[in-house]
Enzyme design. Structure first.
Site, PDB file in Angstrom:
ATOM      1  N   ASP A  93      10.457   2.420  -9.446  1.00 14.25           N
ATOM      2  CA  ASP A  93       9.347   2.310 -10.403  1.00 14.25           C
ATOM      3  C   ASP A  93       7.998   2.413  -9.689  1.00 14.25           C
ATOM      4  OD1 ASP A  93      11.046   0.751 -12.839  1.00 14.25           O
ATOM      5  OD2 ASP A  93      11.729   0.378 -10.812  1.00 14.25           O
ATOM      6  N   SER A 152       0.870  -1.173   0.000  1.00  9.59           N
ATOM      7  CA  SER A 152       0.000   0.000   0.000  1.00  9.59           C
ATOM      8  C   SER A 152       0.910   1.227   0.000  1.00  9.59           C
ATOM      9  CB  SER A 152      -0.873   0.022   1.269  1.00  9.59           C
ATOM     10  OG  SER A 152      -1.579  -1.180   1.458  1.00  9.59           O
ATOM     11  N   GLU A 153       1.516   1.479  -1.127  1.00 17.43           N
ATOM     12  CA  GLU A 153       2.508   2.557  -1.161  1.00 17.43           C
ATOM     13  C   GLU A 153       1.917   3.911  -0.820  1.00 17.43           C
ATOM     14  OE1 GLU A 153       2.543   0.032  -3.207  1.00 17.43           O
ATOM     15  OE2 GLU A 153       4.594  -0.737  -3.180  1.00 17.43           O
ATOM     16  N   HIS A 171      11.081  -2.477 -13.488  1.00 20.44           N
ATOM     17  CA  HIS A 171      11.848  -2.615 -12.241  1.00 20.44           C
ATOM     18  C   HIS A 171      13.271  -2.090 -12.394  1.00 20.44           C
ATOM     19  CE1 HIS A 171       8.583  -5.186 -10.831  1.00 20.44           C
ATOM     20  NE2 HIS A 171       9.151  -5.275  -9.658  1.00 20.44           N
TER      21      HIS A 171
HETATM   22  C1  LIG Z   1       3.218  -1.542  -6.330  1.00 17.04           C
HETATM   23  C2  LIG Z   1       4.165  -2.615  -5.989  1.00 17.04           C
HETATM   24  N1  LIG Z   1       4.620  -2.705  -4.728  1.00 17.04           N
HETATM   25  C3  LIG Z   1       5.489  -3.671  -4.390  1.00 17.04           C
HETATM   26  C4  LIG Z   1       5.924  -4.574  -5.312  1.00 17.04           C
HETATM   27  C5  LIG Z   1       6.964  -5.617  -4.937  1.00 17.04           C
HETATM   28  N2  LIG Z   1       6.361  -6.932  -4.854  1.00 17.04           N
HETATM   29  C6  LIG Z   1       6.435  -7.782  -5.861  1.00 17.04           C
HETATM   30  S1  LIG Z   1       5.614  -9.208  -5.556  1.00 17.04           S
HETATM   31  C7  LIG Z   1       5.150  -8.651  -4.029  1.00 17.04           C
HETATM   32  C8  LIG Z   1       4.332  -9.515  -3.157  1.00 17.04           C
HETATM   33  C9  LIG Z   1       3.037  -9.798  -3.769  1.00 17.04           C
HETATM   34  O1  LIG Z   1       2.325 -10.643  -2.950  1.00 17.04           O
HETATM   35  P1  LIG Z   1       1.012 -11.351  -3.470  1.00 17.04           P
HETATM   36  O2  LIG Z   1       0.090 -10.352  -4.049  1.00 17.04           O
HETATM   37  O3  LIG Z   1       0.502 -12.176  -2.371  1.00 17.04           O
HETATM   38  O4  LIG Z   1       1.485 -12.262  -4.678  1.00 17.04           O
HETATM   39  P2  LIG Z   1       2.476 -13.494  -4.677  1.00 17.04           P
HETATM   40  O5  LIG Z   1       3.842 -12.935  -4.984  1.00 17.04           O
HETATM   41  O6  LIG Z   1       2.385 -14.170  -3.369  1.00 17.04           O
HETATM   42  O7  LIG Z   1       2.017 -14.350  -5.812  1.00 17.04           O
HETATM   43  C10 LIG Z   1       5.640  -7.395  -3.787  1.00 17.04           C
HETATM   44  C11 LIG Z   1       5.438  -6.641  -2.543  1.00 17.04           C
HETATM   45  C12 LIG Z   1       5.430  -4.444  -6.623  1.00 17.04           C
HETATM   46  N3  LIG Z   1       5.819  -5.273  -7.602  1.00 17.04           N
HETATM   47  N4  LIG Z   1       4.551  -3.466  -6.930  1.00 17.04           N
END
Ligand SMILES: Cc1ncc(C[n+]2csc(CCOP(=O)(O)OP(=O)(O)O)c2C)c(N)n1
Ligand SMILES: Cc1ncc(C[n+]2csc(CCOP(=O)(O)OP(=O)(O)O)c2C)c(N)n1
Ligand SMILES: [Mg+2]
Ligand SMILES: [Mg+2]
Lengths: 324, 343, 324, 343
Positions: C85, C59-60, C129
């Site tokens: 990004d 939740s940026e 990224h």
């Molecule tokens: C806006 C944003 N914030 C943070 C990230 C970094 N990030 C990549 S995957 C991830 C976790 C995602 O968790 P989930 O939605 O449960 O998916 P999963 O990876 O477990 O499949 C994060 C925080 C991102 N890609 N985009």
């Protein structure tokens, strides 16, 4: 020819494209039933119905996501983001998704869509409703960027944007909505990526965009009376940039001024100056000079705002000081 | 073997449709393809042949496979950075995917996108998106276009539990529900948002299902490790969306076998949590289920072998593929093929 | 002196400030228990506890809102946005709220906060990224912008940023995290708004930032062997910009090159070129030349990425072509 | 007089606390101040003395007044562009607010912020925010700081029905609930998002209350036009937040008497909708309520006159105030007072 406002030109431009091509759709907040907060989209809902003119919730990311997903599956959406300041709440969709998708997919996905937005100051709306943000878009590879200064250009460039196969950011200037201009009858289609020489002079070249164009032209009149003859170029399109017209105009006069409504740092003028010095160094008589809003947020009071954005007087004074 | 309740799964299966024999084998083959491909990709990552990053769906295959087997050719997949599985499950060949992971010129996007952006428009895979949240709104757009153009296409959008906490999730769900869009949102709740347990950062126990009512939608919780159940759920969801009754928000409970990305050993997860889930491996349990139902093990072995060959061939072809042509760098920013920002 | 990585310098810098001042807090995704996706914040949770080192949901906007609200009520938050990004998903908080609030409130509200983020390419992470987005921040009045190139600078500039009463955008370069450098023992505090001359030469001046600094220095070595002696300035701080050091360095050599990792349009180099030509036109021997990433999203394949971002070879070749 | 049910209001009042006589008059005075001030601001807008834009809370005064009367000095208000009412209700004088609307140097922010950004840190008004959604997340930050610093301050964040559809709403509510922050979110459901009826763009009938469960919160619906009811609701909400039990999400049902902003005549709203709401004018009904309870009309009249004098004085003083000094333009970007981006 018809005399019409910049505001009415927006509605006419959108109508022209909705009429022409069934795949064109239009969405945004308060654009339909209300005719838009700037009254620039009146009548469209009645004429084209709620499927093609869609009122949305306050969900700018959802608006642009809808536009993007529709564009990749056969439609040509026009999305409105009410004030350009709100681009910040959906900047991910613009800068990371819409701009990069064709490239990342090696050309598999095309995104023929237009994002229209009310840009710029002068209406005493304060720092969160007055920004000139065309440079944000210019800095992102994959976006075309247009900012018309006349009613005729609104229609022609909007048509070009809608018909273009790539995403186009279309910056309408809020301070120009009530400005009137002559507009030819019938269909109007202009060309993206073209600047327009609005005035020819021999002594110096002034580049301006959107609301700064009429100011630059007025300044040129004042300067002419003082014996300084300026070329005024309406840049119109930041991406693609019509460097041919710009470099030619600057080379002919040897002296460049930019008039930018944006706060100074990283404005389009900086980019053009860097191109100009790299490419026609020997044609320059002196240093290119930028006239910009100081690097501050915009104050809201009328007195303060007027003294912040480049004015005719500031343009005249700056040019005279350099040229004399 | 842990019971579903041990893992917080729904007590009574809700989506037990009859699955015909052919589809059963298709589901099995699909899961096997996903599993073998990704295990190989992991090996190649450790050998530094896969560059950058890679996010595997090991353990979550039943979800992608069930939708892959249920979607029609015109339907659209919107995937995330964890998108190998969803791309493969729509029938995309392994070789171009593997080549993309290796950054080669024969890659699915000629090396320009990489592991996190797999796209094959030809197969309805409309992109893999690496910034959390955005693609839910984009899936809406495709669904909106289907509705406006009067087709019966459905957009299916996959994402994780952690994604339910970002703003775009909310905007997308509200718009989809308000406009009654033919879109299926599939939350793969693998319990973890990267390295943080989802429960520690989420106000409700079921990150997707407990939010359904906020959009006037029915909560749908599925055992995402049970291929039969997932297949039934996918069928129901697609039917619902296709029939004009608006979006579906589905929460499929599952678990990542490995780490979040790259070589992450996922040591941060307690063994008591990991082990029961590993026992409910969707591929192993589905195989056992088929055998129990009387499917000849020879048939399954033959599939295994075919899949392994496919993986081997894809690996070989990717390894031998040329590097991308450097002219690609300045290609295809624009539809005219160029990247010109000036005349 | 200790030899440490840029990555470890981040953790040390944050720890130094958490230790010194109770009002400093740190929040972001996966920063606590996991020690950060780049392993740059390991050990902080254990040392300072979950109240001062807070793991957040994805939740940026909520992260930066929390930082902003806390900063205006007595804390000094450091917020991590994992990859630069992702600034796009919370750009409203940065550009419209954090940057403008002091100004709009006529100085009533102070926002002593730092936004740290992993910036830049070279890791084959692809277009979403890998961006170099320091220019986005530079273009917004009200943000200070820093991008360190060495472990020592990481600590010193981070300390300066945390102690500064204004919002500071702190761009760490992902490609530098594993780079090692000598770091003095004890507390390190640097000064915002200062560039550093990393190498003195008489023939031309090369300005570089973050990961481009080591490349520019390597290029300068190669050029020296070819008889071209370059000054290399590490810009370090885009806002405030140390124009004194920059103009002095350029004036001494008469020839400016910028090395920018960003795609070309509206990069910091453009701004500096426009300042340089306006202010020391007569000291210039020739046109300032910008070396940038072409104006494209970044491709992910190693071969392609390496040929896209300015390399030592590209810097050497460009400088030689101009200087010879 | 329409019944609450006619207007979709809760059937049984839920927040009927005893209100002492002094507070009753305080509430009355506060609403009267808000009403008279804004009516004057509207006149001055029509005279082009108020520049730019202005968003009035006419008809919604009970909400701001109830919270203003209930909050403690250290508590924080976070308002929107429609923030005159919330600023006044915290006790900020009229003159600097009026001067700000006129863009004068004596304005609350010396003319640098304008109508949409009223701020008086001295009074706990931590800003008015003009881009939908952001300030919910910022209010969280203040509440987080109270929690970390161990004070018992509460942040109160006001916003509209339309705001519940933007992403930041969702992120803010989830974080507030997860971190149990002392923050009260007050959704003033005035039925309209600018010129669009909220129901046409929202998936649930109650844009805030129907989302409470998505954050593990109790739905709270209040008759926002009943000052007694609102006062009780404000008391309860503040007590809840202050006691460490986490956030409150309150939906106060109300109605805008006028247009969205500037000179908007709000012709787009059907008379059948407008009229019953006008009959339930919070100020008129509260006055009648007090009179019915036996409050001397003379006392109320005296308040009316005092308030009118305050408005007149503020108007005069604002009209006569100097324009802001032009040096302000390049002041206070930074804490050192300057705007220097270079040395
Ligand atoms: C806006 C944003 N914030 C943070 C990230 C970094 N990030 C990549 S995957 C991830 C976790 C995602 O968790 P989930 O939605 O449960 O998916 P999963 O990876 O477990 O499949 C994060 C925080 C991102 N890609 N985009
Ligand atoms: C992100 C964003 N989108 C759009 C707007 C334009 N806008 C200003 S007020 C408003 C309507 C808000 O409706 P609501 O939340 O119900 O509050 P109300 O104005 O009724 O008090 C809109 C769309 C904005 N300021 N910010
Ligand atoms: Mg997950
Ligand atoms: Mg409203």
């Amino acid at each position: 020819m018809t005399l019409m406002t910049y505001r009415d030109a927006v509605a006419r431009g959108i109508a022209q494209e909705l009429e022409r091509d069934d795949s064109v759709v239009f969405l945004g907040e308060d654009i339909g039933a209300a005719g838009g907060v700037f009254k620039a989209t009146g009548g469209l809902l009645g004429k084209f119905g709620p499927l093609r003119v869609a009122d949305t919730p306050i969900s700018e990311q959802a608006i642009l996501g809808a536009a993007m997903g529709a564009a990749m599956t056969g439609l040509r959406p026009i999305a409105e983001i009410m004030f350009s300041d709100f681009l910040a709440v959906c900047w991910d969709l613009i800068a990371n998704e819409i701009a990069k998708t064709r490239y990342m997919t090696n050309g598999q996905i095309s995104l023929p869509l237009v994002i229209r937005t009310g840009n710029g100051g002068g209406l005493r709306f304060g720092a969160q409703h007055s920004q000139s943000l065309e440079n944000w878009a210019m800095a992102v590879p994959g976006l075309k960027v247009v900012a018309p200064s006349t009613p005729e250009d609104v229609i022609g460039l909007l048509a070009a944007a809608v018909r273009d196969p790539d995403p186009v950011m279309f910056f309408e200037h809020k301070g120009l909505y009530s400005m009137k201009g002559e507009v030819p009858d019938g269909e109007i289609v202009d060309t993206l990526g073209t600047a327009k020489v609005r005035r020819r002079g021999t002594d110096c070249t002034i580049l301006a965009l959107a609301a700064m164009v009429p100011r630059a032209l007025k300044a040129a009149d004042v300067l002419a009376a003082a014996g300084i003859n300026a070329t005024v170029v309406d840049v119109r399109s930041l991406v693609p940039l019509d460097t041919a017209t710009i470099l030619d105009a600057v080379a002919r006069t040897g002296q460049l001024f930019t008039v930018e409504e944006n706060p100074r740092l990283c404005g389009w003028g900086a980019e053009i100056v860097s191109v100009v010095v790299e490419e026609i160094w020997d044609d320059l008589d002196g240093a290119p000079i930028r006239i910009t809003t100081p690097h501050v947020p915009l104050p809201s009071s009328d007195t303060l705002e007027d003294a912040t954005i480049p004015s005719v007087t500031r343009i005249v004074d700056t040019v005279r000081k350099v040229m004399e | 073997m842990p019971t579903p309740t041990d893992l917080g799964l729904p007590e009574t299966p809700a989506f037990r449709h009859e699955v015909d024999a052919e589809t059963e084998l298709e589901l099995y083959r699909s899961m096997e393809r996903l599993r073998r491909f990704e295990k190989r990709a992991y090996d190649l990552f450790l050998q530094s042949l896969v560059k950058g990053t890679s996010h595997l769906s090991l353990g979550q295959e039943a979800i992608a496979a069930a939708f892959g087997a249920s979607m029609r050719p015109g339907d659209w997949t919107f995937a995330t950075y964890r998108g190998h599985a969803h791309t493969l499950a729509r029938g995309v060949e392994m070789a171009p995917i593997m080549a993309e992971l290796l950054g080669r010129g024969t890659g699915l996007m000629a090396g320009k996108g990489g592991s996190m952006h797999l796209t094959s428009v030809e197969h309805g895979v409309m992109g893999s998106y690496a910034i959390i949240g955005a693609h839910l709104t984009i899936a809406n757009g495709a669904a909106w276009s289907a509705k406006l153009r009067g087709t019966d296409q459905v957009a299916v959008c996959f994402f994780g539990d952690g994604t339910t906490n970002i703003g775009a999730f909310h905007e997308a769900l509200n718009l989809a529900a308000t406009w009654k869009l033919p879109v299926v949102f599939v939350c793969e709740n693998n319990q973890w948002m990267e390295y943080t347990p989802i429960g520690s950062v989420t106000a409700v126990p079921r990150p997707a299902a407990d939010r359904a009512s906020a959009y006037g939608l029915e909560p749908v919780v599925v055992d995402g490790n049970d291929a039969t159940e997932m297949y039934g759920a996918a069928q129901d969801a697609l039917r619902h969306a296709r029939s004009g009754r608006g979006p579906v928000l589905m929460e499929a409970l599952t678990y990542r076998h490995g780490g979040h990305s790259r070589a992450d050993p996922a040591k941060y997860r307690p063994a008591e949590e990991v082990e029961p889930w590993l026992l409910r491996d969707p591929l192993v349990t589905y195989r056992a289920h088929l055998v129990r139902k009387g499917v000849d093990e020879g048939v399954l072995k033959a599939i295994d072998e075919e899949v392994l060959r496919e993986v081997d061939d894809a690996t070989e072809s990717a390894k031998n593929a040329p590097q991308p042509d450097l002219t690609l760098i300045e290609r295809d920013v624009w539809a005219d093929g160029s990247s010109a920002w000036r005349n």
